[in-house]
Design an enzyme around this catalytic site. Sequence first.
Site, PDB file in Angstrom:
ATOM      1  N   VAL A  49       0.865  -1.179   0.000  1.00 35.38           N
ATOM      2  CA  VAL A  49       0.000   0.000   0.000  1.00 35.38           C
ATOM      3  C   VAL A  49       0.905   1.233   0.000  1.00 35.38           C
ATOM      4  O   VAL A  49       2.080   1.161   0.360  1.00 35.38           O
ATOM      5  CB  VAL A  49      -0.948   0.029   1.212  1.00 35.38           C
ATOM      6  CG1 VAL A  49      -1.991  -1.077   1.110  1.00 35.38           C
ATOM      7  CG2 VAL A  49      -0.173  -0.082   2.519  1.00 35.38           C
ATOM      8  N   SER A  50       0.329   2.361  -0.403  1.00 34.68           N
ATOM      9  CA  SER A  50       1.151   3.567  -0.564  1.00 34.68           C
ATOM     10  C   SER A  50       1.257   4.405   0.700  1.00 34.68           C
ATOM     11  O   SER A  50       2.268   5.067   0.934  1.00 34.68           O
ATOM     12  CB  SER A  50       0.586   4.421  -1.705  1.00 34.68           C
ATOM     13  OG  SER A  50       0.615   3.697  -2.923  1.00 34.68           O
TER      14      SER A  50
END
Length: 231
Positions: A49-50
């Site tokens: 995930v970012s």
Amino acid sequence: MYAKRPFPIHLCNLYRKIDSTYIRYLDSFDPLIRYRDNEMSRAFAYCRVSTGDQTTENQVREIAAAGFAVQPKRIVTETVSGSIAAMERDGFKALMGRLEDGDILIVTKLDRLGRNAMDVRATVELLAAEGVKVHCLALGGVDLCSAAGKMTMGVIAAVAEFERDLLIERTQSGLKRAKAAGKVLGRPQALTSDQQQEILAKRGQGLSLGALAKEYKVSRAAIQRVEKRPF
């Protein structure tokens, strides 16, 4: 602003042709048969995930729902920007050190494997060279190192080449604009034009390279470059 280049028509047609063939290929397999490798090989999952307010839980569930029984100790999760190349991510680098010939790596989307088409292609080729099978759920879960997977990677390779050519074109265009604007490209010089003239005059008077380097606080090589540079 750069003018947007249209995606080449021949690549669009190639993708449509491959996409339809790819779907028929997947439909010819029973789901249980398609994923039986996970009963004989170690399966790893890479979930990314970012940002910190996002969670990889949905990706883990999606992989389990696709029929891959991945042990918790072999699920690698990471919070890192998608703009970072795969081999520059700490979690992915650590995962590469654990993977062995015959293992399976599962990701939910291709962007988990790289920041762009070029990076994804390089990552898949690196994994294939290590004997690791790569399954992407967004592409039907097929092994990207298989015949159908290689066909898909052919499209990715075409996109990667397009991106690379576009990057080169933009870089060259930027350099031309900078030169036209009178900007000096490259690393800034350690010595001004006046200082370089002084050095040449002092060298003519017999001063050594070491003495001049100490006086102007530069390396001996910098003094030598001044002597070789045409004026």
